[in-house]
Design a protein around this motif. Structure first.
Motif, PDB file in Angstrom:
ATOM      1  N   ILE A 206       0.826  -1.208   0.000  1.00  0.00           N
ATOM      2  CA  ILE A 206       0.000   0.000   0.000  1.00  0.00           C
ATOM      3  C   ILE A 206       0.859   1.256   0.000  1.00  0.00           C
ATOM      4  O   ILE A 206       0.457   2.307  -0.518  1.00  0.00           O
ATOM      5  CB  ILE A 206      -0.942   0.001   1.233  1.00  0.00           C
ATOM      6  N   GLY A 207       2.084   1.151   0.521  1.00  0.00           N
ATOM      7  CA  GLY A 207       2.959   2.317   0.558  1.00  0.00           C
ATOM      8  C   GLY A 207       3.419   2.758  -0.821  1.00  0.00           C
ATOM      9  O   GLY A 207       3.733   3.929  -1.029  1.00  0.00           O
ATOM     10  N   ASP A 208       3.448   1.820  -1.777  1.00  0.00           N
ATOM     11  CA  ASP A 208       3.886   2.148  -3.137  1.00  0.00           C
ATOM     12  C   ASP A 208       2.840   2.955  -3.909  1.00  0.00           C
ATOM     13  O   ASP A 208       3.131   3.447  -4.997  1.00  0.00           O
ATOM     14  CB  ASP A 208       4.215   0.871  -3.916  1.00  0.00           C
ATOM     15  N   SER A 209       1.627   3.055  -3.392  1.00  0.00           N
ATOM     16  CA  SER A 209       0.560   3.761  -4.100  1.00  0.00           C
ATOM     17  C   SER A 209       0.536   5.248  -3.772  1.00  0.00           C
ATOM     18  O   SER A 209      -0.342   5.965  -4.250  1.00  0.00           O
ATOM     19  CB  SER A 209      -0.795   3.137  -3.761  1.00  0.00           C
ATOM     20  N   GLY A 210       1.468   5.695  -2.958  1.00  0.00           N
ATOM     21  CA  GLY A 210       1.540   7.119  -2.654  1.00  0.00           C
ATOM     22  C   GLY A 210       0.454   7.609  -1.727  1.00  0.00           C
ATOM     23  O   GLY A 210      -0.106   8.693  -1.935  1.00  0.00           O
ATOM     24  N   VAL A 211       0.119   6.836  -0.703  1.00  0.00           N
ATOM     25  CA  VAL A 211      -0.923   7.251   0.224  1.00  0.00           C
ATOM     26  C   VAL A 211      -0.433   8.422   1.078  1.00  0.00           C
ATOM     27  O   VAL A 211       0.735   8.493   1.459  1.00  0.00           O
ATOM     28  CB  VAL A 211      -1.357   6.082   1.141  1.00  0.00           C
ATOM     29  N   SER A 212      -1.337   9.336   1.360  1.00  0.00           N
ATOM     30  CA  SER A 212      -1.025  10.482   2.216  1.00  0.00           C
ATOM     31  C   SER A 212      -2.327  11.070   2.719  1.00  0.00           C
ATOM     32  O   SER A 212      -3.406  10.809   2.166  1.00  0.00           O
ATOM     33  CB  SER A 212      -0.214  11.544   1.459  1.00  0.00           C
ATOM     34  N   ALA A 213      -2.241  11.859   3.767  1.00  0.00           N
ATOM     35  CA  ALA A 213      -3.429  12.462   4.369  1.00  0.00           C
ATOM     36  C   ALA A 213      -3.169  13.943   4.633  1.00  0.00           C
ATOM     37  O   ALA A 213      -2.035  14.360   4.870  1.00  0.00           O
ATOM     38  CB  ALA A 213      -3.789  11.743   5.670  1.00  0.00           C
ATOM     39  N   PHE A 214      -4.233  14.722   4.591  1.00  0.00           N
ATOM     40  CA  PHE A 214      -4.149  16.156   4.831  1.00  0.00           C
ATOM     41  C   PHE A 214      -5.298  16.568   5.749  1.00  0.00           C
ATOM     42  O   PHE A 214      -6.421  16.066   5.626  1.00  0.00           O
ATOM     43  CB  PHE A 214      -4.258  16.943   3.517  1.00  0.00           C
ATOM     44  N   SER A 215      -5.016  17.478   6.660  1.00  0.00           N
ATOM     45  CA  SER A 215      -6.072  18.025   7.517  1.00  0.00           C
ATOM     46  C   SER A 215      -5.896  19.531   7.643  1.00  0.00           C
ATOM     47  O   SER A 215      -4.771  20.045   7.603  1.00  0.00           O
ATOM     48  CB  SER A 215      -6.055  17.369   8.905  1.00  0.00           C
ATOM     49  N   ASP A 216      -7.016  20.229   7.795  1.00  0.00           N
ATOM     50  CA  ASP A 216      -6.995  21.680   7.920  1.00  0.00           C
ATOM     51  C   ASP A 216      -8.256  22.098   8.663  1.00  0.00           C
ATOM     52  O   ASP A 216      -9.191  21.305   8.842  1.00  0.00           O
ATOM     53  CB  ASP A 216      -6.931  22.339   6.541  1.00  0.00           C
ATOM     54  N   ALA A 217      -8.288  23.331   9.094  1.00  0.00           N
ATOM     55  CA  ALA A 217      -9.459  23.836   9.817  1.00  0.00           C
ATOM     56  C   ALA A 217      -9.645  25.318   9.529  1.00  0.00           C
ATOM     57  O   ALA A 217      -8.663  26.058   9.364  1.00  0.00           O
ATOM     58  CB  ALA A 217      -9.307  23.598  11.320  1.00  0.00           C
ATOM     59  N   ASN A 218     -10.883  25.724   9.467  1.00  0.00           N
ATOM     60  CA  ASN A 218     -11.257  27.134   9.331  1.00  0.00           C
ATOM     61  C   ASN A 218     -11.756  27.598  10.696  1.00  0.00           C
ATOM     62  O   ASN A 218     -12.888  27.329  11.074  1.00  0.00           O
ATOM     63  CB  ASN A 218     -12.334  27.293   8.258  1.00  0.00           C
ATOM     64  N   TRP A 219     -10.887  28.250  11.447  1.00  0.00           N
ATOM     65  CA  TRP A 219     -11.205  28.585  12.838  1.00  0.00           C
ATOM     66  C   TRP A 219     -12.330  29.622  12.921  1.00  0.00           C
ATOM     67  O   TRP A 219     -12.263  30.680  12.291  1.00  0.00           O
ATOM     68  CB  TRP A 219      -9.953  29.116  13.541  1.00  0.00           C
ATOM     69  N   ALA A 220     -13.357  29.294  13.709  1.00  0.00           N
ATOM     70  CA  ALA A 220     -14.492  30.189  13.985  1.00  0.00           C
ATOM     71  C   ALA A 220     -15.082  30.748  12.685  1.00  0.00           C
ATOM     72  O   ALA A 220     -15.441  31.917  12.605  1.00  0.00           O
ATOM     73  CB  ALA A 220     -14.057  31.320  14.909  1.00  0.00           C
ATOM     74  N   GLY A 221     -15.200  29.884  11.687  1.00  0.00           N
ATOM     75  CA  GLY A 221     -15.685  30.345  10.389  1.00  0.00           C
ATOM     76  C   GLY A 221     -17.175  30.553  10.304  1.00  0.00           C
ATOM     77  O   GLY A 221     -17.647  31.226   9.388  1.00  0.00           O
ATOM     78  N   CYS A 222     -17.947  29.975  11.238  1.00  0.00           N
ATOM     79  CA  CYS A 222     -19.398  30.119  11.202  1.00  0.00           C
ATOM     80  C   CYS A 222     -19.795  31.423  11.892  1.00  0.00           C
ATOM     81  O   CYS A 222     -19.500  31.632  13.079  1.00  0.00           O
ATOM     82  CB  CYS A 222     -20.071  28.939  11.886  1.00  0.00           C
ATOM     83  N   ALA A 223     -20.465  32.302  11.155  1.00  0.00           N
ATOM     84  CA  ALA A 223     -20.843  33.602  11.708  1.00  0.00           C
ATOM     85  C   ALA A 223     -21.934  33.474  12.765  1.00  0.00           C
ATOM     86  O   ALA A 223     -22.076  34.353  13.625  1.00  0.00           O
ATOM     87  CB  ALA A 223     -21.324  34.518  10.580  1.00  0.00           C
ATOM     88  N   ASP A 224     -22.720  32.398  12.737  1.00  0.00           N
ATOM     89  CA  ASP A 224     -23.822  32.228  13.692  1.00  0.00           C
ATOM     90  C   ASP A 224     -23.370  31.607  15.008  1.00  0.00           C
ATOM     91  O   ASP A 224     -23.778  32.043  16.086  1.00  0.00           O
ATOM     92  CB  ASP A 224     -24.925  31.361  13.071  1.00  0.00           C
TER      93      ASP A 224
END
Length: 332
Positions: A206-224
């Motif tokens: 499975i490592g030869d398939s180029g697996v990778s993960a990404f995470s991100d967050a939009n802090w306090a993005g909801c106006a309500d």
């Protein structure tokens, strides 16, 4: 239930991670994967003869129609190309679905746009001017149609459509304009999709398939509610195979906390798909998956326990530290 019983009699075993995916191992040790969706089957086999024998046995119990090589599924168009040198490319897109959707809502001849979201999407609030009542039901249909496209083949629209989903009960004028923009964008790029490329189709690592993960967050993005939004993306064979944009359940007191919550969600997804890869017969599933984060504080907290400034998120972040210590993921 009858279909599952028949598959079990034929020697197919459902995965523990996903009971809708079955694995069949032939006498020569080669495996074949069967995905079940309602009364439809997708079969991934290492050779045509193995697949044909299985379909013949299944047809003897359940009369079925064999459509041959997979070219479409649930509105998706699937193109499989074998290149010189043995490399294979699989492309999934939804041109027909998007064109029909645009015609359904009268936007076939609309003005095209090159981006799914603009500056008008910032700070959307439920306190804004409401949309006319006659548009409310139509708004929900438009969001639902775009939602299906965003969760199957158009990851770049996931965050924008998720924002529109917050106004399903009470659409505003700006949210209506935003979902129309998404439809105009999809119409102008209806043939875009996700492309998977594998240079070694016979690989088992499975490592030869180029697996990778990404995470991100939009802090306090909801106006309500001032809640943040988590973004998670997992890639394999140069294409994304799991992604989502979801509002977090609690209010984060800092950008670091929102990033840590997103990273914890990403870690859970990595753990799930690593277990699925092991069940499917891939080797080297113990190798940690590279996980990318754009927040230095959350990266530091993932490698160091007892950081004083992050005491309020230590419990939530324990899952990430555990995954790092067990070499399930590497964070950078």
């Amino acid at each position: 239930d009858k279909l599952r019983e028949t598959l079990a009699k034929l020697g197919c075993k459902p995965l523990k991670s996903d009971p809708n995916v079955h694995i069949f191992t032939g006498a020569d040790g080669r495996s074949m994967w069967i995905g079940v969706y309602s009364d439809d089957l997708i079969i991934a086999s290492p050779c045509r003869a193995m697949r044909d024998r299985f379909v013949k046995q299944l047809h003897a119990v359940h009369p079925l129609r064999d459509d041959g090589v997979l070219t479409s599924m649930l509105g998706m168009k699937i193109d499989q190309v074998k290149e010189q040198g043995g490399a294979r490319t699989v492309r999934i897109s939804m041109p027909s679905y998007i064109e029909q959707m645009a015609a359904r809502f009268g936007l076939s001849q609309c003005k095209k746009t090159l981006r799914p979201v603009g500056t008008d999407a910032k700070d959307l609030s439920s306190d804004e001017d409401p949309a006319p009542t006659a548009i409310a039901a139509d708004y929900r249909q438009r969001v639902g149609a775009c939602l299906w496209a965003s969760i199957t083949t158009r990851p770049e629209c996931a965050a924008t459509v998720a924002t529109c989903c917050k106004f399903m009960a009470a659409p505003t004028k700006r949210s209506c304009a935003l979902i129309d923009r998404v439809i105009r964008y999809l119409t102008s790029s209806s043939r875009h999709g996700i492309v998977y490329r594998c240079d070694n189709p016979g690989m088992h690592n499975i490592g030869d398939s180029g697996v990778s993960a990404f995470s991100d967050a939009n802090w306090a993005g909801c106006a309500d509610s001032a809640r943040s939004t988590s973004g998670v993306c997992l890639m394999c064979a140069n294409g994304v195979f799991e992604y989502y944009s979801r509002m977090q359940r609690s209010v984060s007191l800092s950008s670091t906390e929102s990033e840590c919550i997103a990273l914890a969600s990403c870690t859970v997804e990595v753990e799930f798909f690593k277990s699925m890869a092991a069940e499917l017969g891939f080797t080297d599933t113990t190798t940690p998956w590279p996980t990318h984060v754009d927040n230095k504080s959350s990266i530091f907290a993932a490698h160091n326990d007892g950081v004083r400034r992050t005491r309020h998120i230590n419990v939530k972040f324990a899952k990430v530290r555990e995954a790092v210590s067990e070499n399930m993921i590497t964070i950078n």
